[in-house]
Write an enzyme that holds these catalytic residues in place. Structure first.
Site, PDB file in Angstrom:
ATOM      1  N   ASP A  50       0.852  -1.178   0.000  1.00  0.00           N
ATOM      2  CA  ASP A  50       0.000   0.000   0.000  1.00  0.00           C
ATOM      3  C   ASP A  50       0.899   1.243   0.000  1.00  0.00           C
ATOM      4  OD1 ASP A  50      -2.324   1.830   0.758  1.00  0.00           O
ATOM      5  OD2 ASP A  50      -3.300  -0.116   0.909  1.00  0.00           O
ATOM      6  N   ASP A  59      -1.695   3.189  18.132  1.00  0.00           N
ATOM      7  CA  ASP A  59      -2.483   1.975  17.923  1.00  0.00           C
ATOM      8  C   ASP A  59      -1.701   0.888  17.195  1.00  0.00           C
ATOM      9  OD1 ASP A  59      -4.538   3.362  19.081  1.00  0.00           O
ATOM     10  OD2 ASP A  59      -5.701   3.622  17.238  1.00  0.00           O
ATOM     11  N   HIS A  89      -3.677   6.055   3.286  1.00  0.00           N
ATOM     12  CA  HIS A  89      -4.362   4.806   2.984  1.00  0.00           C
ATOM     13  C   HIS A  89      -3.730   3.596   3.664  1.00  0.00           C
ATOM     14  CE1 HIS A  89      -6.134   1.737   0.175  1.00  0.00           C
ATOM     15  NE2 HIS A  89      -7.155   2.580   0.209  1.00  0.00           N
ATOM     16  N   THR A 106      -9.138   1.136  24.192  1.00  0.00           N
ATOM     17  CA  THR A 106      -9.121   2.387  23.446  1.00  0.00           C
ATOM     18  C   THR A 106      -8.323   2.234  22.157  1.00  0.00           C
ATOM     19  OG1 THR A 106      -7.163   3.185  24.637  1.00  0.00           O
ATOM     20  CG2 THR A 106      -9.312   3.781  25.537  1.00  0.00           C
ATOM     21  N   VAL A 108      -7.895   1.892  17.804  1.00  0.00           N
ATOM     22  CA  VAL A 108      -8.286   0.892  16.808  1.00  0.00           C
ATOM     23  C   VAL A 108      -7.555  -0.419  17.069  1.00  0.00           C
ATOM     24  CG1 VAL A 108      -8.278   0.295  14.363  1.00  0.00           C
ATOM     25  CG2 VAL A 108      -8.765   2.646  15.071  1.00  0.00           C
ATOM     26  N   ASN A 185     -14.681  -0.337  -5.552  1.00  0.00           N
ATOM     27  CA  ASN A 185     -15.737   0.486  -4.991  1.00  0.00           C
ATOM     28  C   ASN A 185     -16.616   1.113  -6.066  1.00  0.00           C
ATOM     29  OD1 ASN A 185     -14.640   0.062  -2.337  1.00  0.00           O
ATOM     30  ND2 ASN A 185     -13.036   1.488  -2.934  1.00  0.00           N
ATOM     31  N   ALA A 197      -7.976  -8.471  -8.017  1.00  0.00           N
ATOM     32  CA  ALA A 197      -9.163  -9.195  -7.539  1.00  0.00           C
ATOM     33  C   ALA A 197      -9.739 -10.143  -8.584  1.00  0.00           C
ATOM     34  CB  ALA A 197     -10.234  -8.198  -7.096  1.00  0.00           C
ATOM     35  N   VAL A 202      -6.581 -15.791  -5.710  1.00  0.00           N
ATOM     36  CA  VAL A 202      -6.626 -14.659  -4.786  1.00  0.00           C
ATOM     37  C   VAL A 202      -7.963 -14.669  -4.056  1.00  0.00           C
ATOM     38  CG1 VAL A 202      -6.716 -12.138  -4.653  1.00  0.00           C
ATOM     39  CG2 VAL A 202      -5.037 -13.250  -6.140  1.00  0.00           C
ATOM     40  N   SER A 250     -11.394  -1.255   0.558  1.00  0.00           N
ATOM     41  CA  SER A 250     -10.051  -1.088   1.105  1.00  0.00           C
ATOM     42  C   SER A 250     -10.001  -1.463   2.577  1.00  0.00           C
ATOM     43  CB  SER A 250      -9.575   0.360   0.959  1.00  0.00           C
ATOM     44  OG  SER A 250      -9.136   0.631  -0.337  1.00  0.00           O
TER      45      SER A 250
END
Length: 402
Positions: A50, A59, A89, A106, A108, A185, A197, A202, A250
């Protein structure tokens, strides 16, 4: 409607006294907390190809154990977010796969909070070499450096892929690595899935709304979808320490990548084909029986994938890339010049959130460039202010028959 959201964040008293953690509805709705009674993913490594993961985020402390940059734009360890647009991202994606949370209740927390992350930074349309070659090199590097799972929340915007991906993805599959990819999307015009995809073997992830219906804005459709996962009203970590509410496949993809890590930790004896088979066989049916173009085999169920009795198989239920290459590679790709991009769903209009100093956080440029629906939480004396990012209509795609 936004005003109501802001008000609720400012005055409500969440169950965990943390608005960020309380937004992670998928932890209970998709059996992730239940699966943690068996495993939290320790000993499994997820590579995130990414824009790069900011491993200094509270986090993600201790989660990112290595990485590399393939763009020529970032840090050697891959942990400097890169790109003139959307550099957040990779951090958002990584936090949903294996975020640790800043404390027990607390911040993510990812689907596999004890799995390790590798941060592989890519320049989408930028860098010293083309994005296709960056990704091929990143896949090989991930395999050579211990990845058990590779997450790819990106699309090439075409049904086809370059021959360099044939070799790289076969290398991953031959070395027993599970590759997970986002479907795309519809909110940005990607109505059917594109590579990676579309690639056999995959595990492709489609997206659903909070009420478990196929997402009209945040999920493409296609017969290569394996399972579906939440793609709306998500929350993730931002570089520099903030959080954002966002959406798109994503985010659905790393949730599933984290669940794959849970399965690999609970069943280390299984090869990649059987790990994927546990994910697809235990998915909760939606729509027609069996795999379909909207939900795949159904909604992912982490607890069932980890704990149910599932007969072993000899073949990957998502197909055989080597056989596809043997049969189809003689035909030319439909657009060999296409380049991968991070997935970017549509977003509401920009709303500015000003801090005590009067400066914008993030800056208008940051919000404009993100191109995903961000509801950015900025803490001012315990309250939270919400900002949303503007949309960037990025691409279209064509459908490849399976």
């Amino acid at each position: 409607m936004l005003g109501l959201v802001v008000a609720s964040l400012a005055v409500a008293t969440p169950a965990h006294a943390d608005p960020v953690r309380d937004l992670e509805y998928w932890l209970d709705d998709y059996g992730i907390r239940e699966a943690w009674n068996t495993t939290r993913g320790a000993g499994v490594t997820i590579a995130v190809i990414d824009t790069g993961i900011d491993g200094t985020h509270p986090d993600l402390a201790g989660a990112v154990v290595g990485g590399s940059d393939f763009s020529g734009l970032g840090a050697r360890n891959g942990q400097q977010p890169v790109g003139s647009t959307g550099s957040e991202h990779g951090t958002l994606v990584g936090s949903l796969a294996a975020g640790r949370g800043s404390a027990p209740d607390t911040g993510v927390i990812g689907a596999a909070p004890e799995a390790d992350l590798l941060s592989l930074s890519i320049g989408f349309g930028e860098g010293e070499i083309g994005s296709d070659d960056q990704i091929a090199s990143a896949v090989r590097w991930a395999v050579d450096n211990g990845a058990d799972v590779i997450n790819m929340s990106l699309t090439r915007n075409t049904r086809d892929w370059p021959e360099s991906w044939d070799d790289a993805f076969l290398y991953a599959m031959d070395n027993d690595v599970v590759v997970v990819a986002a479907a795309g999307n519809r909110g940005t015009g990607t109505y059917v899935v594109g590579a990676p995809a579309t690639m056999p073997g995959v595990l492709t992830v489609g997206g659903v709304t909070r009420d478990e219906q196929v997402s009209a804005e945040a999920s493409s459709q296609g017969i290569t979808i394996g399972v579906s996962a939440p793609s709306e009203e998500l929350v993730g970590a931002l570089p520099g320490g903030g959080h954002a509410q966002w959406g798109g496949t994503s985010g659905a993809s790393p949730i599933v990548a984290g669940i794959v890590a849970l399965v690999r930790a609970a069943h280390p004896e299984l090869d990649a084909a059987n790990v994927i088979n546990r994910i697809t066989e235990t998915a909760r049916d939606r729509g027609p029986s069996g795999q379909d173009y909207s939900y795949g085999f159904g909604l992912v169920d982490a607890a069932a994938a980890v704990n149910d009795r599932v007969p072993e198989v000899d073949e990957n239920p998502m197909g055989d890339l080597r056989e596809w290459i043997r049969v189809n590679r003689r035909a030319p790709a439909d657009d060999p010049t296409a380049a991968p991009t991070p997935l970017e769903p549509s977003a509401p209009p920009l709303i500015e959130a000003r801090g005590p100093s009067g400066t914008l956080y993030p800056t208008p440029g940051q919000l404009r460039d993100v191109g995903i629906p961000l509801l950015v939480f900025v803490a001012f004396g315990g309250a939270f202010v919400v900002a949303t990012a503007r949309a960037v209509r990025a691409y279209g795609a064509t459908r490849r028959r399976g």
